[in-house]
Design an enzyme around this catalytic site. Structure first.
Site, mmCIF file in Angstrom:
data_model
loop_
_atom_site.group_PDB
_atom_site.id
_atom_site.type_symbol
_atom_site.label_atom_id
_atom_site.label_comp_id
_atom_site.label_asym_id
_atom_site.label_seq_id
_atom_site.Cartn_x
_atom_site.Cartn_y
_atom_site.Cartn_z
ATOM 1 N NE ARG A 161 9.417 -10.361 -3.235
ATOM 2 C CZ ARG A 161 9.124 -11.650 -3.287
ATOM 3 N NH1 ARG A 161 9.918 -12.489 -3.921
ATOM 4 N NH2 ARG A 161 8.018 -12.111 -2.724
ATOM 5 C CE LYS B 102 6.211 5.865 8.909
ATOM 6 N NZ LYS B 102 4.875 6.420 9.264
ATOM 7 C CB SER C 201 -3.224 2.462 12.654
ATOM 8 O OG SER C 201 -2.239 1.703 13.317
ATOM 9 N NE ARG C 202 -0.328 -3.050 7.629
ATOM 10 C CZ ARG C 202 0.214 -2.214 6.762
ATOM 11 N NH1 ARG C 202 -0.578 -1.555 5.913
ATOM 12 N NH2 ARG C 202 1.505 -1.993 6.728
ATOM 13 C CB ALA D 14 -0.890 3.813 1.970
ATOM 14 C CE LYS E 47 4.171 4.629 12.785
ATOM 15 N NZ LYS E 47 3.100 4.061 11.930
ATOM 16 C CB SER F 239 1.704 9.365 5.762
ATOM 17 O OG SER F 239 2.804 8.575 6.193
ATOM 18 C CB SER G 173 -0.955 -0.004 1.197
ATOM 19 O OG SER G 173 -0.249 -0.147 2.412
ATOM 20 C CD1 TRP G 174 5.450 3.752 3.284
ATOM 21 C CD2 TRP G 174 3.754 5.034 2.613
ATOM 22 N NE1 TRP G 174 5.739 5.054 3.607
ATOM 23 C CE2 TRP G 174 4.715 5.867 3.221
ATOM 24 C CE3 TRP G 174 2.586 5.620 2.113
ATOM 25 C CZ2 TRP G 174 4.565 7.250 3.336
ATOM 26 C CZ3 TRP G 174 2.427 7.002 2.226
ATOM 27 C CH2 TRP G 174 3.414 7.794 2.829
#
Length: 332
Positions: free
Chosen positions: A31, A104, A251-252, A137, A188, A135, A10-11
């Protein structure tokens, strides 16, 4: 500017979409040939960002050679794949390029910071550089207003990152504090798991605010121990990202925490999320670093215990609440 985004999650996809709105020559590298073919055919990433079309000029490729001809290589793969990606890239890079990352977390096997891995694998020719900050995505891909931090001690790298991404609805701020920006982006995620657990258990808004505030204090204590600048941790990549991931179910990490708080085990919670949840492995590495550095991080320790020691959620909450009273600001 010629730009390659590495990583079809996603990002990486969102950053590629945004960059392609600003620049003509942008390629999203994945890939597998079959994934590249599907993305070219569908002109969207239906798995991660359904309903958000690719700009006409965004190219999709699984050809390793694409990175040789670009000015900026921006990596957006999970932290567990970061070192392998750099090793794959290194012989294909050329002098004069900029390498940066939007990943991250810490290395899952060693706990190394990503800039340490970059220095080991790429050497001084490619100084560490990254982007981080609050942010999601999907919002970046849709062109909704966002502000990020670009971190590097190389002005040339900062120029490249700002030149590649600053524009339209995305604003880039510069910061030379690489370790501080990395720390905020990693920690975070662990704290988002904590607030998710509390909300899933029904503890309410008071508990969420307390966890966020005292979580920031833990971030600052660890930051002091590793040499981060205090202002970085109250900026976009620290407090800003903390607020975002602890309060919104995009947020996952927060969603996984909510499932744990509702009584699901870790394996089931991860399966229901269906994507990488960086905070799970980061909790293990942050807990180890805190012990090594003798930094008091009780919230992160309880998250680790819930994830890896089968500690019941209510027992973790009790342990946090029954700690001895202390000063909010020990220096004061």
């Amino acid at each position: 500017m010629r730009i390659a985004l590495l990583g079809g999650g996603s990002w990486g996809t969102a950053l590629a979409i945004h960059a392609a709105r600003l620049h003509q020559d942008v390629v999203l590298w994945v890939r597998k040939d079959e994934v590249a073919e599907r993305l070219r055919r569908e002109r969207e990433n239906a798995r991660y960002l359904p309903g958000i079309p690719f700009p006409d000029n965004l190219s999709i490729s699984a050809d390793p050679g694409v990175i040789h001809d670009v000015d900026l290589v921006l990596i957006a793969v999970p932290s567990g794949a970061f070192r392998a990606t750099l090793r794959w890239m290194q012989p294909r890079l050329r002098e004069g390029q900029t390498v940066a990352w939007a990943t991250k977390g810490l290395e899952t096997s060693s706990g190394a910071w990503l800039h340490e891995i970059a220095e080991e694998e790429l050497g001084a020719v490619f100084p560490p550089a990254l982007i981080s900050g609050p942010s999601f995505a999907a919002e970046v891909a849709r062109g909704q207003p966002t502000a990020l931090t670009a971190a590097s001690q190389s002005e040339r790298s900062l120029d490249r990152l700002a030149g590649a991404l600053h524009g339209e609805a995305l604003r880039i701020y510069r910061n030379p504090d690489v370790i501080g920006v990395e720390l905020g982006g990693a920690l975070k995620n662990v704290l988002a798991v904590a607030t998710g657990i509390a909300d899933g258990a029904g503890y309410g808004a008071n508990a969420r605010a307390a966890l966020m505030t005292r979580g920031l204090a833990e971030m600052q204590r660890l930051g002091e121990a590793v040499g981060a600048q205090p202002g970085t941790l109250t900026g976009l990549s620290g407090l800003g990202d903390l607020i975002l991931t602890c309060t919104d179910d995009q947020s996952r990490n927060r969603r996984l925490g909510r499932l744990l708080g509702q009584g699901y085990d870790l394996e089931t919670a991860r399966a229901r999320i269906g994507q990488s949840v960086e905070g799970v492995e980061t909790a293990r590495q942050i807990n180890a670093r805190a012990r090594t550095l003798s930094v008091d991080m009780p919230i992160c320790a309880e998250v680790h215990a819930v994830l890896y020691q089968d500690r019941p959620v209510r027992e973790a909450a009790r342990r946090l609440l029954e700690r001895d009273p202390t000063h909010e600001n020990p220096a004061g």
